[in-house]
Design a protein around this motif. Structure first.
Motif, PDB file in Angstrom:
ATOM      1  N   VAL A 190      85.500 -56.979  19.359  1.00 53.32           N
ATOM      2  CA  VAL A 190      84.890 -58.247  19.811  1.00 53.32           C
ATOM      3  C   VAL A 190      85.606 -58.749  21.065  1.00 53.32           C
ATOM      4  CG1 VAL A 190      84.538 -60.678  19.194  1.00 53.32           C
ATOM      5  CG2 VAL A 190      84.077 -58.894  17.517  1.00 53.32           C
ATOM      6  N   ARG A 191      86.934 -58.700  21.026  1.00 52.69           N
ATOM      7  CA  ARG A 191      87.735 -59.158  22.166  1.00 52.69           C
ATOM      8  C   ARG A 191      87.417 -58.328  23.424  1.00 52.69           C
ATOM      9  NH1 ARG A 191      93.165 -60.708  24.274  1.00 52.69           N
ATOM     10  NH2 ARG A 191      92.795 -60.092  26.411  1.00 52.69           N
ATOM     11  N   MET A 192      87.335 -57.003  23.250  1.00 51.47           N
ATOM     12  CA  MET A 192      87.067 -56.142  24.405  1.00 51.47           C
ATOM     13  C   MET A 192      85.648 -56.359  24.934  1.00 51.47           C
ATOM     14  SD  MET A 192      89.088 -52.734  23.265  1.00 51.47           S
ATOM     15  CE  MET A 192      88.850 -51.753  24.735  1.00 51.47           C
ATOM     16  N   ALA A 193      84.712 -56.612  24.026  1.00 49.87           N
ATOM     17  CA  ALA A 193      83.332 -56.889  24.459  1.00 49.87           C
ATOM     18  C   ALA A 193      83.282 -58.168  25.296  1.00 49.87           C
ATOM     19  CB  ALA A 193      82.427 -57.014  23.237  1.00 49.87           C
ATOM     20  N   MET A 194      84.061 -59.180  24.882  1.00 47.78           N
ATOM     21  CA  MET A 194      84.131 -60.433  25.652  1.00 47.78           C
ATOM     22  C   MET A 194      84.715 -60.179  27.040  1.00 47.78           C
ATOM     23  SD  MET A 194      85.528 -63.189  22.919  1.00 47.78           S
ATOM     24  CE  MET A 194      84.504 -63.862  21.630  1.00 47.78           C
ATOM     25  N   ASP A 195      85.757 -59.347  27.104  1.00 44.41           N
ATOM     26  CA  ASP A 195      86.386 -59.044  28.399  1.00 44.41           C
ATOM     27  C   ASP A 195      85.422 -58.278  29.311  1.00 44.41           C
ATOM     28  OD1 ASP A 195      88.695 -60.286  27.667  1.00 44.41           O
ATOM     29  OD2 ASP A 195      89.780 -58.454  27.135  1.00 44.41           O
ATOM     30  N   GLY A 221      83.086 -65.718  40.316  1.00 41.76           N
ATOM     31  CA  GLY A 221      82.880 -67.137  40.576  1.00 41.76           C
ATOM     32  C   GLY A 221      81.854 -67.793  39.664  1.00 41.76           C
ATOM     33  N   SER A 222      81.054 -66.976  38.957  1.00 43.16           N
ATOM     34  CA  SER A 222      80.069 -67.556  38.036  1.00 43.16           C
ATOM     35  C   SER A 222      80.758 -68.000  36.747  1.00 43.16           C
ATOM     36  CB  SER A 222      78.979 -66.518  37.713  1.00 43.16           C
ATOM     37  OG  SER A 222      79.540 -65.460  36.983  1.00 43.16           O
ATOM     38  N   PRO A 223      80.136 -68.921  35.987  1.00 42.77           N
ATOM     39  CA  PRO A 223      80.773 -69.375  34.737  1.00 42.77           C
ATOM     40  C   PRO A 223      80.976 -68.240  33.733  1.00 42.77           C
ATOM     41  CG  PRO A 223      78.897 -70.765  35.308  1.00 42.77           C
ATOM     42  CD  PRO A 223      78.888 -69.626  36.263  1.00 42.77           C
ATOM     43  N   GLU A 224      80.118 -67.213  33.785  1.00 46.22           N
ATOM     44  CA  GLU A 224      80.229 -66.086  32.840  1.00 46.22           C
ATOM     45  C   GLU A 224      81.425 -65.196  33.147  1.00 46.22           C
ATOM     46  OE1 GLU A 224      77.197 -66.670  34.471  1.00 46.22           O
ATOM     47  OE2 GLU A 224      76.442 -67.829  32.770  1.00 46.22           O
ATOM     48  N   ALA A 225      81.989 -65.330  34.345  1.00 46.71           N
ATOM     49  CA  ALA A 225      83.139 -64.485  34.718  1.00 46.71           C
ATOM     50  C   ALA A 225      84.422 -64.899  33.996  1.00 46.71           C
ATOM     51  CB  ALA A 225      83.352 -64.548  36.219  1.00 46.71           C
ATOM     52  N   THR A 279      86.796 -79.657  21.749  1.00 47.96           N
ATOM     53  CA  THR A 279      88.184 -79.357  22.101  1.00 47.96           C
ATOM     54  C   THR A 279      88.642 -77.964  21.672  1.00 47.96           C
ATOM     55  OG1 THR A 279      88.870 -80.411  20.063  1.00 47.96           O
ATOM     56  CG2 THR A 279      88.897 -81.771  22.054  1.00 47.96           C
ATOM     57  N   TRP A 280      88.421 -77.653  20.468  1.00 48.52           N
ATOM     58  CA  TRP A 280      89.048 -76.439  19.933  1.00 48.52           C
ATOM     59  C   TRP A 280      88.063 -75.629  19.096  1.00 48.52           C
ATOM     60  CZ3 TRP A 280      90.401 -75.802  14.571  1.00 48.52           C
ATOM     61  CH2 TRP A 280      91.148 -74.658  14.315  1.00 48.52           C
ATOM     62  N   ARG A 281      87.958 -74.327  19.389  1.00 47.35           N
ATOM     63  CA  ARG A 281      87.063 -73.446  18.628  1.00 47.35           C
ATOM     64  C   ARG A 281      87.939 -72.493  17.813  1.00 47.35           C
ATOM     65  NH1 ARG A 281      84.508 -70.977  23.770  1.00 47.35           N
ATOM     66  NH2 ARG A 281      86.713 -71.071  24.214  1.00 47.35           N
ATOM     67  N   PRO A 282      87.841 -72.561  16.476  1.00 42.14           N
ATOM     68  CA  PRO A 282      88.714 -71.719  15.649  1.00 42.14           C
ATOM     69  C   PRO A 282      88.552 -70.234  15.962  1.00 42.14           C
ATOM     70  CG  PRO A 282      87.253 -73.056  14.283  1.00 42.14           C
ATOM     71  CD  PRO A 282      86.936 -73.373  15.690  1.00 42.14           C
ATOM     72  N   PHE A 283      89.648 -69.527  16.013  1.00 45.29           N
ATOM     73  CA  PHE A 283      89.745 -68.086  16.264  1.00 45.29           C
ATOM     74  C   PHE A 283      89.435 -67.698  17.715  1.00 45.29           C
ATOM     75  CE2 PHE A 283      88.652 -68.435  11.728  1.00 45.29           C
ATOM     76  CZ  PHE A 283      89.842 -67.951  11.195  1.00 45.29           C
ATOM     77  N   LEU A 284      88.954 -68.621  18.510  1.00 50.59           N
ATOM     78  CA  LEU A 284      88.745 -68.321  19.932  1.00 50.59           C
ATOM     79  C   LEU A 284      89.844 -68.978  20.773  1.00 50.59           C
ATOM     80  CD1 LEU A 284      84.898 -68.615  20.557  1.00 50.59           C
ATOM     81  CD2 LEU A 284      86.271 -66.551  20.503  1.00 50.59           C
ATOM     82  N   ILE A 334      95.033 -60.484  19.870  1.00 50.88           N
ATOM     83  CA  ILE A 334      94.655 -59.067  19.659  1.00 50.88           C
ATOM     84  C   ILE A 334      94.218 -58.527  21.013  1.00 50.88           C
ATOM     85  CG2 ILE A 334      93.162 -57.477  18.370  1.00 50.88           C
ATOM     86  CD1 ILE A 334      94.906 -59.058  16.512  1.00 50.88           C
ATOM     87  N   ASP A 335      95.108 -57.791  21.648  1.00 54.09           N
ATOM     88  CA  ASP A 335      94.818 -57.309  23.003  1.00 54.09           C
ATOM     89  C   ASP A 335      95.150 -55.818  23.109  1.00 54.09           C
ATOM     90  OD1 ASP A 335      94.366 -56.981  25.651  1.00 54.09           O
ATOM     91  OD2 ASP A 335      95.878 -58.394  26.353  1.00 54.09           O
ATOM     92  N   PRO A 336      94.179 -54.944  22.797  1.00 59.31           N
ATOM     93  CA  PRO A 336      94.468 -53.505  22.808  1.00 59.31           C
ATOM     94  C   PRO A 336      94.744 -52.942  24.201  1.00 59.31           C
ATOM     95  CG  PRO A 336      92.278 -53.963  21.904  1.00 59.31           C
ATOM     96  CD  PRO A 336      92.798 -55.245  22.426  1.00 59.31           C
ATOM     97  N   VAL A 337      94.382 -53.689  25.247  1.00 59.74           N
ATOM     98  CA  VAL A 337      94.600 -53.190  26.612  1.00 59.74           C
ATOM     99  C   VAL A 337      95.909 -53.752  27.189  1.00 59.74           C
ATOM    100  CG1 VAL A 337      93.618 -53.078  28.931  1.00 59.74           C
ATOM    101  CG2 VAL A 337      92.112 -52.981  26.938  1.00 59.74           C
ATOM    102  N   GLY A 338      96.067 -55.052  27.133  1.00 61.62           N
ATOM    103  CA  GLY A 338      97.253 -55.680  27.731  1.00 61.62           C
ATOM    104  C   GLY A 338      98.504 -55.571  26.873  1.00 61.62           C
ATOM    105  N   ASP A 339      98.352 -55.612  25.543  1.00 64.52           N
ATOM    106  CA  ASP A 339      99.491 -55.535  24.611  1.00 64.52           C
ATOM    107  C   ASP A 339      99.367 -54.271  23.762  1.00 64.52           C
ATOM    108  OD1 ASP A 339     100.831 -57.821  25.322  1.00 64.52           O
ATOM    109  OD2 ASP A 339      99.723 -59.101  23.935  1.00 64.52           O
ATOM    110  N   ARG A 340      99.363 -53.128  24.447  1.00 61.27           N
ATOM    111  CA  ARG A 340      99.143 -51.851  23.740  1.00 61.27           C
ATOM    112  C   ARG A 340     100.163 -51.606  22.634  1.00 61.27           C
ATOM    113  NH1 ARG A 340      98.056 -47.922  28.777  1.00 61.27           N
ATOM    114  NH2 ARG A 340      96.180 -48.961  29.459  1.00 61.27           N
ATOM    115  N   LEU A 341     101.408 -51.946  22.921  1.00 61.65           N
ATOM    116  CA  LEU A 341     102.479 -51.662  21.952  1.00 61.65           C
ATOM    117  C   LEU A 341     102.279 -52.475  20.670  1.00 61.65           C
ATOM    118  CD1 LEU A 341     105.092 -49.968  21.809  1.00 61.65           C
ATOM    119  CD2 LEU A 341     106.325 -52.042  22.405  1.00 61.65           C
ATOM    120  N   TRP A 342     102.056 -53.782  20.822  1.00 64.59           N
ATOM    121  CA  TRP A 342     101.872 -54.635  19.644  1.00 64.59           C
ATOM    122  C   TRP A 342     100.637 -54.197  18.863  1.00 64.59           C
ATOM    123  CZ3 TRP A 342     105.394 -57.534  17.576  1.00 64.59           C
ATOM    124  CH2 TRP A 342     106.385 -58.084  18.371  1.00 64.59           C
ATOM    125  N   PHE A 343      99.562 -53.860  19.591  1.00 59.77           N
ATOM    126  CA  PHE A 343      98.338 -53.470  18.907  1.00 59.77           C
ATOM    127  C   PHE A 343      98.494 -52.089  18.263  1.00 59.77           C
ATOM    128  CE2 PHE A 343      94.094 -51.566  18.700  1.00 59.77           C
ATOM    129  CZ  PHE A 343      93.461 -52.517  17.916  1.00 59.77           C
TER     130      PHE A 343
END
Lengths: 88, 165
Positions: B87-92, B101-105, A19-24, B61-70
């Motif tokens: 880490v967040r940007m690497a995931m994006d 359409g793939s699960p990785e998208a 259900t829930w992954r901490p920090f993600l 933590i969104d340096p691209v979408g929430d520039r002001l807050w970050f």
């Protein structure tokens, strides 16, 4: 406050992998969000008083006092704005 | 309560101490010899940042979408905030590079919305803002000690010359 803590513990205990992954993933605290303001205010007050207090012994009481001041002032500001919106 | 503003000497120049204090909350106060306060500051600032991340997820933590807050708040929590943003940007980037359409998208994290997102963002931003306050406090204490030393230096030289004459 106790309900909020119980809710967090339940979320962490019930099959976290599924259900829930901490920090993600965010926690579902939408119904309890108001309680989360108190620790935030106390954190702000604690840092401020740690920087300014001449002695560390004064910090706990002064932190509590400043935290309550902020809480009361925010409540007054909120009530005033609510009154303005309702009356105007 | 009377607030003090004690001048604190530092072995390192103030820009170095300020940079270190910005990167690691509490370390600036540790370097100027305020150990107990450094521990409290580090615990509180890291605690607030991690609590914000915990309740809102990495989406707060969104340096691209929430520039002001970050840019105005969160980034001032130092190395931890920069690391989490990376880490967040690497995931994006990984999700954007995957075929449509793939699960990785779909990004690995779940987007947060509503009050939880607002409070998580606020916790992290205030942690950054408070660390900035700590950095300014450290700079103020070191420069005050430097000014004090410069003020005392001519008078001590004057006293020394009077003694020799």
């Amino acid at each position: 406050m106790i309900d909020t803590l119980r809710h967090i513990i339940t979320l962490a205990a019930v099959d976290p992998a599924a259900t829930w992954r901490p920090f993600l993933d965010p926690i579902d605290l939408h119904g309890h969000w108001l309680w989360l303001i108190a620790p935030l205010l106390m954190g702000v007050a604690l840092v401020y008083k740690t920087l300014k207090a001449p002695s560390l012994r004064e910090v706990p009481l002064e932190t509590l006092r400043l935290g309550i001041y902020i809480l009361v002032l925010m409540a007054v500001a909120g009530a005033t704005l609510w009154g303005v919106i309702e009356l105007v | 309560m009377n607030h003090d503003f004690q001048a604190q000497k530092s072995a390192l120049p103030w820009p170095v101490v300020a940079l270190v204090a910005w990167l690691v909350p509490g370390l600036g106060h540790l370097l100027i010899g305020r150990r107990d306060r450094a521990v409290i500051l580090a615990a509180t600032i890291y605690g607030m940042f991690i609590a914000g991340l915990f309740m809102g997820g990495i989406d707060v933590i969104d340096p691209v979408g929430d520039r002001l807050w970050f840019g105005v708040g969160q980034v001032h929590a130092g190395a931890l905030a920069i690391g989490v943003a990376g880490v967040r940007m690497a995931m994006d980037v990984k999700a954007e590079a995957a075929p449509y359409g793939s699960p990785e998208a779909v990004p690995e994290y779940q987007p947060s919305v509503g009050r939880v997102n607002e409070l998580g963002t606020l916790y992290c931003a205030l942690a950054g803002g408070l660390n900035l306050l700590c950095v300014l406090d450290v700079i103020g204490r070191i420069t005050a000690a430097e000014e004090q030393r410069l003020r005392e230096a001519p008078s001590s030289r004057g006293r020394a010359s009077e003694a020799t004459s």
